[in-house]
Design a protein around this motif. Structure first.
Motif, PDB file in Angstrom:
ATOM      1  N   HIS A   1      -1.659   3.111   5.601  1.00  0.00           N
ATOM      2  CA  HIS A   1      -1.269   1.875   4.929  1.00  0.00           C
ATOM      3  C   HIS A   1      -1.616   0.660   5.792  1.00  0.00           C
ATOM      4  CE1 HIS A   1       1.752   5.032   3.656  1.00  0.00           C
ATOM      5  NE2 HIS A   1       0.954   4.890   2.618  1.00  0.00           N
TER       6      HIS A   1
ATOM      7  N   LYS B   1       0.829  -1.210   0.000  1.00  0.00           N
ATOM      8  CA  LYS B   1       0.000   0.000   0.000  1.00  0.00           C
ATOM      9  C   LYS B   1       0.863   1.259   0.000  1.00  0.00           C
ATOM     10  CE  LYS B   1      -3.856  -2.353   0.401  1.00  0.00           C
ATOM     11  NZ  LYS B   1      -4.779  -2.472  -0.755  1.00  0.00           N
ATOM     12  N   ARG B   2       1.937   1.260   0.743  1.00  0.00           N
ATOM     13  CA  ARG B   2       2.777   2.462   0.816  1.00  0.00           C
ATOM     14  C   ARG B   2       3.541   2.666  -0.487  1.00  0.00           C
ATOM     15  NH1 ARG B   2       8.436   2.974   0.088  1.00  0.00           N
ATOM     16  NH2 ARG B   2       9.410   1.039   0.695  1.00  0.00           N
TER      17      ARG B   2
ATOM     18  N   ASP C   1       1.224   4.204  -2.864  1.00  0.00           N
ATOM     19  CA  ASP C   1       0.979   5.584  -2.444  1.00  0.00           C
ATOM     20  C   ASP C   1       2.181   6.491  -2.714  1.00  0.00           C
ATOM     21  OD1 ASP C   1      -0.581   7.586  -1.141  1.00  0.00           O
ATOM     22  OD2 ASP C   1       0.549   7.273   0.698  1.00  0.00           O
TER      23      ASP C   1
END
Length: 202
Positions: free
Chosen positions: A176, A163-164, A167
Motif C-alpha cells: 500500500h 489503497k489498503r 485491498d
C-alpha cells in the motif's frame, strides 16, 4: 484481518475554525531528574535545552529536551517521584521518536547495554522498537522504511490508507505504501528492510 474505516480519512485540511501548523511540544509527568536525564539525554541523545521551575508547581523542575528536529519534549520531575503511566482515556499510551535507518542496529545494542528490554515489530508503513522509560512509559523508536519529504507524510499515509481499504486489508503494509508513493511520483524503493513480526507492541 479486515477493518472497515468508520471515519473520513484524508490529507486535506478540514473545514475547521482553527488549523494547527505543527507540534510545538509535549509535556509528560516524569519521575526523578536523574533517571529522566539518563534515559532521554544520555541514552536517546536528546539535548537538554532548558531547565526551570514548573511555573504552575514550583516544587517541580521542568526539563526541556530537543527530540532532534527542534520539536520539544518536556518533563515535570521531582525527587522521590515514581509515577506509572495510566492508559485510560485521556492519558498517554506511548511516545514515538524517529531514528535513522543506519543507526537501527546500534540503537538495539545501546538499549541492551543499558539493560532496557525492547520488542521489534514491522508495522507495515514503518519499522519500530518498543521499550519503556524509567517510569514505565512506553517509548517507540521508529525507522521510516521509505524516503520521502516529511511535509508529505500525511498525504502519503492517507493515500496508502485508501489503497489498503480498496485491498480489504486490516492495516497499511508495504504494497500500500509503495502504490501510494508511486502514484504521488515519489521513490517507492524501501531504504530499510527488517525482519520482524507485525506484533502487538510492549
Amino acid at each position: 484481518m479486515e477493518h472497515t474505516p468508520e471515519h473520513d480519512v484524508t490529507a486535506e485540511k478540514p473545514d475547521s475554525p482553527v488549523h494547527t501548523i505543527g507540534t510545538d511540544h509535549m509535556t509528560v509527568m516524569g519521575g526523578d531528574a536523574a533517571s529522566t536525564l539518563a534515559f532521554y539525554r544520555d541514552l536517546l541523545g536528546m539535548p537538554l535545552v532548558l531547565e526551570q521551575p514548573n511555573l504552575d508547581a514550583p516544587e517541580l523542575t521542568h526539563l526541556f529536551f530537543d527530540t532532534g528536529d527542534g520539536r520539544i519534549l518536556t518533563f515535570f520531575v521531582g525527587e522521590n517521584r515514581s509515577p506509572r503511566p495510566y492508559r485510560g482515556a485521556g492519558n498517554v499510551h506511548h511516545l514515538a521518536f524517529s531514528i535513522a535507518p543506519e543507526e537501527f542496529d546500534d540503537t538495539k545494542n545501546a538499549l541492551r547495554a543499558a539493560d532496557y528490554g525492547f520488542n521489534e515489530f514491522d508495522r507495515g508503513a514503518f519499522h519500530s522498537l518498543y521499550t519503556q522509560d524509567p517510569t514505565g512509559l512506553v517509548i517507540e523508536l521508529v525507522v521510516e522504511k521509505y524516503d520521502f519529504p516529511p511535509e508529505r507524510r500525511g498525504e502519503v499515509l492517507a493515500l496508502a490508507h485508501e489503497k489498503r481499504v480498496e485491498d480489504g486489508s486490516g492495516f497499511v503494509d508495504d504494497e500500500h505504501m509503495q502504490a501510494a508513493l508511486e502514484e504521488l511520483g515519489l521513490d517507492s524503493e524501501p531504504r530499510f528492510e527488517g525482519d520482524a513480526p507485525t506484533g502487538t507492541g510492549v
